[in-house]
Design an enzyme around this catalytic site. Sequence first.
Site, PDB file in Angstrom:
ATOM      1  N   ARG A 104     -20.431 -22.442   9.505  1.00  0.00           N
ATOM      2  CA  ARG A 104     -19.037 -22.860   9.317  1.00  0.00           C
ATOM      3  C   ARG A 104     -18.596 -23.722  10.494  1.00  0.00           C
ATOM      4  NH1 ARG A 104     -15.851 -17.059  10.378  1.00  0.00           N
ATOM      5  NH2 ARG A 104     -16.978 -16.568  12.295  1.00  0.00           N
ATOM      6  N   CYS A 108     -15.731 -32.462  12.233  1.00  0.00           N
ATOM      7  CA  CYS A 108     -15.220 -33.150  13.427  1.00  0.00           C
ATOM      8  C   CYS A 108     -13.713 -33.357  13.254  1.00  0.00           C
ATOM      9  CB  CYS A 108     -15.936 -34.494  13.535  1.00  0.00           C
ATOM     10  SG  CYS A 108     -15.216 -35.620  14.729  1.00  0.00           S
ATOM     11  N   ASN A 142      -9.213 -21.656  10.180  1.00  0.00           N
ATOM     12  CA  ASN A 142      -9.577 -20.346  10.716  1.00  0.00           C
ATOM     13  C   ASN A 142     -10.147 -20.528  12.111  1.00  0.00           C
ATOM     14  OD1 ASN A 142     -10.103 -17.342   9.926  1.00  0.00           O
ATOM     15  ND2 ASN A 142     -11.958 -17.997  10.978  1.00  0.00           N
ATOM     16  N   GLU A 143      -9.538 -19.872  13.070  1.00  0.00           N
ATOM     17  CA  GLU A 143     -10.033 -19.861  14.451  1.00  0.00           C
ATOM     18  C   GLU A 143     -10.524 -21.229  14.915  1.00  0.00           C
ATOM     19  OE1 GLU A 143     -12.902 -16.685  14.977  1.00  0.00           O
ATOM     20  OE2 GLU A 143     -11.304 -15.228  15.202  1.00  0.00           O
ATOM     21  N   GLU A 314      -6.661 -10.388  12.609  1.00  0.00           N
ATOM     22  CA  GLU A 314      -7.911  -9.666  12.348  1.00  0.00           C
ATOM     23  C   GLU A 314      -8.069  -8.591  13.414  1.00  0.00           C
ATOM     24  OE1 GLU A 314     -11.226 -12.373  12.187  1.00  0.00           O
ATOM     25  OE2 GLU A 314     -10.195 -13.764  10.856  1.00  0.00           O
ATOM     26  N   MET A 364     -23.780  -6.987   8.898  1.00  0.00           N
ATOM     27  CA  MET A 364     -23.768  -5.874   9.853  1.00  0.00           C
ATOM     28  C   MET A 364     -22.371  -5.625  10.438  1.00  0.00           C
ATOM     29  SD  MET A 364     -26.804  -4.779   9.710  1.00  0.00           S
ATOM     30  CE  MET A 364     -26.944  -3.654  11.095  1.00  0.00           C
TER      31      MET A 364
HETATM   32  C1  GAL Z   1     -13.664 -13.889  13.420  1.00  0.00           C
HETATM   33  C2  GAL Z   1     -13.566 -14.753  12.182  1.00  0.00           C
HETATM   34  C3  GAL Z   1     -13.898 -13.982  10.930  1.00  0.00           C
HETATM   35  C4  GAL Z   1     -15.107 -13.147  11.140  1.00  0.00           C
HETATM   36  C5  GAL Z   1     -14.882 -12.220  12.292  1.00  0.00           C
HETATM   37  C6  GAL Z   1     -16.027 -11.274  12.551  1.00  0.00           C
HETATM   38  O1  GAL Z   1     -14.024 -14.658  14.516  1.00  0.00           O
HETATM   39  O2  GAL Z   1     -12.286 -15.309  12.051  1.00  0.00           O
HETATM   40  O3  GAL Z   1     -14.088 -14.887   9.878  1.00  0.00           O
HETATM   41  O4  GAL Z   1     -16.205 -13.972  11.374  1.00  0.00           O
HETATM   42  O5  GAL Z   1     -14.689 -12.973  13.433  1.00  0.00           O
HETATM   43  O6  GAL Z   1     -15.737 -10.439  13.631  1.00  0.00           O
END
Ligand code: GAL
Length: 662
Positions: A104, A108, A142-143, A314, A364
């Site tokens: 992912r 650019c 995302n991030e 998250e 995992m």
């Molecule tokens: C974050 C991300 C998520 C997932 C998660 C796993 O960095 O936004 O999509 O990858 O980590 O911990």
Amino acid sequence: MIELGVCYYPEQWPRELWERDARHMRELGLRVVRIGEFAWSRIEPRSGELCWDWLDQALDTLHRHELRVVLGTPTATPPKWLVDAHPDILALDEHGHARGFGSRRHYCFSSPQYRAQAARIVTLMAERYGSHEAVCAWQTDNEYGCHSTVLSYSAAARERFRAWLQQRYGTIEALNQAWGTVFWSQEYTDFAQVDPPAGTVTEANPSHRLDWRRFASDEVAEFNRMQVDILRRHSPGRDVLHNFMGFFTEFDHHRLARDLDVAAWDSYPLGATQNFFLDAHEKQRHAFTGHPDIPAFHHDLYRGMCQGRWWVMEQQPGPVNWAQWNPAPHPGMVRLWSWQALAHGAEVISYFRWRQAPYAQEQMHAGLQRPDGSDDLGALEVAQVARELDALREPLRAARQRRQAPVALVFDYASLWMADIQPQGRDYLALEACFRAYAALRQWGLDVDLLPPGAELQGYALVLLPAQLRGEAALAEALRRSGAQVLLGPRAGSKTEELHIPAGLAPGAFAELAGVQVQRVSSLPPGVELPLRLGDDGPTLRASRWCEQLALRGAQAQARFADGSAALTRKDDCWYLAAWLDQAGWLALIEHLAPAAGLGLQRLPEGLRISRVGELALALNFSDSPVRWEPPQGEATRLLGALELPPRGLSVWKLLPAASAH
Ligand code: GAL
């Protein structure tokens, strides 16, 4: 709102499960669900072929169960057909190699083609779901920057960098001046000659590198802004947020957050404990709980962005997969982390992810449910938090109209980049300096606001600038006006905006305020430590990593190295620290500064943390032993928990007005 939520990927599960999933989310007490942020290949499997039916159904299912949806724009994962049709959307590494398809964030930020494609898919989504009743917010991408993706050395980035430089400097002479290109015959006669700083024989010009990072940071903000504008146009009344990361400083989050309604971040305390700068002993000690100040540091950082509106988008629900080691959190940690976020004022805490995927890169990584659909420990703890929250939502809401903390810590991304570019000693880590200072404050029971350098500083008792390399006259003035005790850490003001040594030497813009001049700096290899004595009869601390030789210009020495030279000085309300301190050193220093700032300290037992929010005080026990805690002065009512907190236990107190005043 103050709610719990979860990140969900309906596209990864058979439709037959969706109804049951939504029902069970409700049963656990979840009210917010984020979906969609990686689903481009399911929304548009081939160019122009749009498949909305599954997303319609997913949204409707969640809506039927009264779950509010945060819809993610899917731009972190451009699909294969798009990459094949337009390979120029891929980011290039510094050797010019494309960052390939198959994970992912391979795009650019500067690619005009990618910007157009991103605008197109965001517009399509926003038009379709902008007024859907279930949608309460949007997450852009995302991030940003995850997996080192802020910088791209593409042709598009090079062109835009040149235009950015032209805009910044106006004339090539001004650029030459700012970068000091007379050194080593680096002079340019035209902006068209300037390349990104890559492939040089030895290090590229530091001012050039700094501008490259500034440019790249602006590119991220501009890309985000493009999405925000589309979402606002088609989805009025919905919050727009982005999920930032922990210990991530590769773009200026303060700048980007100006375009958002809510600053959200992704909290993985165990992963962060293993992957960042903590020493081996700390990594062991906090293996199953995470360092207690890592989540808090970020809660306070992100609270300082969108007028105090912030979420945890998250939250780690169990072991993750991406750190060097991935211990399973101790039972009780998911609950404790959730309460810690509430204690710092989060509006939403959303767990990543609903069900563990049995396939692909993150198989995992735990979810609230195991891959077979059974509830994992995290789910049970979430249900407990939801019940507790129901009883305490109102007091928490009232408390969130929160007072300012007694202490501010100034956090400046440009200073962090400067230190990265010129560490001068391998372990001079500006981010760690900020964290160590912060952790010491928290261990003394103090609440902290992390603020950008431009913030108003009035009303604070103490303002710390542990790593403010960039000198700025406006900041010096704000510090002077603040009325606070001010502590400047080593290297403060040691660089100008262009990354030069200031004309009057360090601390440059802060020289008048601090009353010192830095005449020499020394970075210290591991194991080399210099004792320094605090006050006349104070403790002896150890300077490591970095020390400076000061000439006093109006300040007095408050601590000295063994040779008698000043290690800490004071001029009126401004203190200057001329050495790197370890955690114990920061603890002693805060204790030393507190009386001048009028701060009452409360040395907390190992692993205990206290947060005050308005009239509430929350005590959280991260340690393996029971701890007894009650508010030190005044009357208070206990709303949750016991006097003696078991390991991973917590209590919530309502303070009577006298005790809640700082
Ligand atoms: C974050 C991300 C998520 C997932 C998660 C796993 O960095 O936004 O999509 O990858 O980590 O911990």
